[in-house]
Design a protein around this motif. Structure first.
Motif, PDB file in Angstrom:
ATOM      1  N   ALA A 105     -15.727  -2.044  -0.992  1.00  0.00           N
ATOM      2  CA  ALA A 105     -16.389  -0.761  -1.230  1.00  0.00           C
ATOM      3  C   ALA A 105     -15.690   0.363  -0.477  1.00  0.00           C
ATOM      4  O   ALA A 105     -15.514   1.464  -1.008  1.00  0.00           O
ATOM      5  N   ARG A 106     -15.267   0.101   0.744  1.00  0.00           N
ATOM      6  CA  ARG A 106     -14.623   1.159   1.530  1.00  0.00           C
ATOM      7  C   ARG A 106     -13.278   1.550   0.944  1.00  0.00           C
ATOM      8  O   ARG A 106     -12.924   2.735   0.897  1.00  0.00           O
ATOM      9  N   ASP A 107     -12.504   0.561   0.494  1.00  0.00           N
ATOM     10  CA  ASP A 107     -11.208   0.869  -0.115  1.00  0.00           C
ATOM     11  C   ASP A 107     -11.368   1.762  -1.336  1.00  0.00           C
ATOM     12  O   ASP A 107     -10.576   2.694  -1.552  1.00  0.00           O
ATOM     13  N   GLN A 108     -12.373   1.493  -2.137  1.00  0.00           N
ATOM     14  CA  GLN A 108     -12.604   2.315  -3.324  1.00  0.00           C
ATOM     15  C   GLN A 108     -13.134   3.694  -2.945  1.00  0.00           C
ATOM     16  O   GLN A 108     -12.770   4.708  -3.550  1.00  0.00           O
ATOM     17  N   ARG A 109     -14.001   3.728  -1.943  1.00  0.00           N
ATOM     18  CA  ARG A 109     -14.601   4.999  -1.538  1.00  0.00           C
ATOM     19  C   ARG A 109     -13.553   5.960  -0.977  1.00  0.00           C
ATOM     20  O   ARG A 109     -13.615   7.157  -1.222  1.00  0.00           O
ATOM     21  N   HIS A 110     -12.583   5.440  -0.241  1.00  0.00           N
ATOM     22  CA  HIS A 110     -11.557   6.283   0.367  1.00  0.00           C
ATOM     23  C   HIS A 110     -10.320   6.445  -0.511  1.00  0.00           C
ATOM     24  O   HIS A 110      -9.357   7.107  -0.109  1.00  0.00           O
ATOM     25  N   GLY A 111     -10.307   5.831  -1.687  1.00  0.00           N
ATOM     26  CA  GLY A 111      -9.225   6.042  -2.638  1.00  0.00           C
ATOM     27  C   GLY A 111      -7.878   5.490  -2.223  1.00  0.00           C
ATOM     28  O   GLY A 111      -6.838   6.082  -2.554  1.00  0.00           O
ATOM     29  N   VAL A 112      -7.855   4.365  -1.508  1.00  0.00           N
ATOM     30  CA  VAL A 112      -6.579   3.801  -1.057  1.00  0.00           C
ATOM     31  C   VAL A 112      -6.110   2.643  -1.935  1.00  0.00           C
ATOM     32  O   VAL A 112      -5.073   2.042  -1.654  1.00  0.00           O
ATOM     33  N   ILE A 113      -6.857   2.345  -2.984  1.00  0.00           N
ATOM     34  CA  ILE A 113      -6.483   1.225  -3.849  1.00  0.00           C
ATOM     35  C   ILE A 113      -5.095   1.435  -4.446  1.00  0.00           C
ATOM     36  O   ILE A 113      -4.276   0.506  -4.517  1.00  0.00           O
ATOM     37  N   ALA A 114      -4.807   2.661  -4.901  1.00  0.00           N
ATOM     38  CA  ALA A 114      -3.507   2.939  -5.513  1.00  0.00           C
ATOM     39  C   ALA A 114      -2.364   2.700  -4.535  1.00  0.00           C
ATOM     40  O   ALA A 114      -1.278   2.263  -4.933  1.00  0.00           O
ATOM     41  N   LEU A 115      -2.583   2.963  -3.260  1.00  0.00           N
ATOM     42  CA  LEU A 115      -1.541   2.743  -2.261  1.00  0.00           C
ATOM     43  C   LEU A 115      -1.258   1.247  -2.097  1.00  0.00           C
ATOM     44  O   LEU A 115      -0.109   0.838  -1.957  1.00  0.00           O
ATOM     45  N   TYR A 116      -2.299   0.435  -2.131  1.00  0.00           N
ATOM     46  CA  TYR A 116      -2.101  -1.010  -2.031  1.00  0.00           C
ATOM     47  C   TYR A 116      -1.346  -1.527  -3.259  1.00  0.00           C
ATOM     48  O   TYR A 116      -0.439  -2.355  -3.148  1.00  0.00           O
ATOM     49  N   PHE A 117      -1.722  -1.043  -4.436  1.00  0.00           N
ATOM     50  CA  PHE A 117      -1.103  -1.529  -5.665  1.00  0.00           C
ATOM     51  C   PHE A 117       0.343  -1.072  -5.799  1.00  0.00           C
ATOM     52  O   PHE A 117       1.112  -1.641  -6.579  1.00  0.00           O
ATOM     53  N   ALA A 118       0.729  -0.037  -5.056  1.00  0.00           N
ATOM     54  CA  ALA A 118       2.105   0.447  -5.116  1.00  0.00           C
ATOM     55  C   ALA A 118       3.055  -0.414  -4.288  1.00  0.00           C
ATOM     56  O   ALA A 118       4.267  -0.229  -4.359  1.00  0.00           O
TER      57      ALA A 118
END
Length: 311
Positions: A125-138
């Motif tokens: 939930a925190r990863d999605q809330r702070h919008g860092v998912i794209a950074l992990y997927f990169a």
């Protein structure tokens, strides 16, 4: 123009001047740790985050409280056992104490559920809330790698919560015996069942909590939904069974985390099911199959969420 090339610009005397440097672009020639290292790093970070390690003091409050509550019954049992040994009443005490290897996990099941509800949203939930998912997927991580690493790290955190109090109980029981070697030999056959039950609980409770957290960015919603998921199936099952609908109640029991815990414990420790809780005959091994099925579905839903996520 090379990396050492320099262009100097200026205006009139006494005015500010500037310099332009062409530093060029250099290809990275260092070691590339790759996908495996990225997965291990993500799993380690998930474990640390579950216990607030590397985060502020507020992030450590909940895991510390739940950790104390999980080991407190074991400390109390060992403390009382110490007093019983001093007065020569160890055997009557051990026969009367309600906490043992086969009942300890059930006694702290509320603590386990609350730990899952409180700490699982700190990951998905925190990863999605702070919008860092794209950074992990990169990075080198695949989408499924990210989800599996988070699930694995949280599962390891649950294993620590489950096995530490059992280790305290084991060490206390063995060291307080007059014959340490004989006491250890007596308890040794129970250790595989203890570890197996811990693995089942960590996988089942952890995957359910993480699946809920994967589908919401709001921590409060994730906490409430996780608690409801742990509590409501068992309550509904008992109501349905009480109304006389045995087959439906049986299926609900096999989907309830609390009753799955009871059934798997009975199977692994060679005990019988509590007749006050189960109003039907059901082989205990079916609860182990149910635990595996529910865990697979919950983990699959969590992975599917991120595989299909648009970022």
């Amino acid at each position: 123009m090379t990396a050492s090339s320099r262009v100097r610009t200026g205006t009139t005397d006494g005015s500010r001047t500037g310099s332009i440097y062409d530093l060029g672009y250099r290809q990275y020639e260092g070691p590339r740790l790759g996908r495996g290292h990225a997965i291990r790093t993500m799993a380690t970070d998930s474990f640390r985050t579950a216990y607030g390690i590397g985060h502020g003091g507020r992030a450590k409050i909940a895991p510390v409280i739940f950790g104390i509550l999980a080991i407190l019954p074991a400390i109390i049992v060992v403390g009382v056992l110490t007093l019983a040994v001093k007065i020569g009443a160890r055997e009557p005490f051990e026969n009367a104490v309600p906490l043992g290897y086969d009942t300890y996990y059930r006694s702290i099941s509320v603590v386990i559920a609350l730990f899952c509800a409180a700490q699982a949203p700190e990951l998905f939930a925190r990863d999605q809330r702070h919008g860092v998912i794209a950074l992990y997927f990169a990075r080198a991580l695949r989408r499924s790698d990210y989800a599996m690493a988070r699930l694995t790290g949280f599962g390891l955190a649950l294993l620590v919560l489950l096995l530490v109090p059992m280790a305290i109980l084991l060490v206390g029981r063995v060291l307080l015996s007059t014959d340490v070697a004989a006491a250890f030999g007596e308890d040794l056959p129970k250790i595989p069942a203890v570890i197996a039950e811990a693995l089942v609980i960590a996988a089942l409770f952890g995957s359910l909590a993480m699946a809920v957290s994967a589908y919401t960015t709001r921590r409060a919603y994730a906490v409430a939904a996780t608690i409801a998921l742990f509590v409501l199936p068992g309550v509904v099952a008992q109501i349905v069974i009480g109304l006389g609908s045995g087959p439906v109640g049986t299926w609900l029991v096999l989907l309830s985390p609390g009753t799955i815990l009871d059934g798997t414990s009975a199977f692994l420790f060679g005990k019988s099911l509590n007749e006050d809780l189960f109003f039907f005959e059901l082989p205990t091994w079916t609860f182990l199959l149910s635990a595996a099925g529910v865990t697979a579905v919950a983990a699959g839903l969590a992975i599917r969420r991120f595989v299909r996520m648009a970022v």
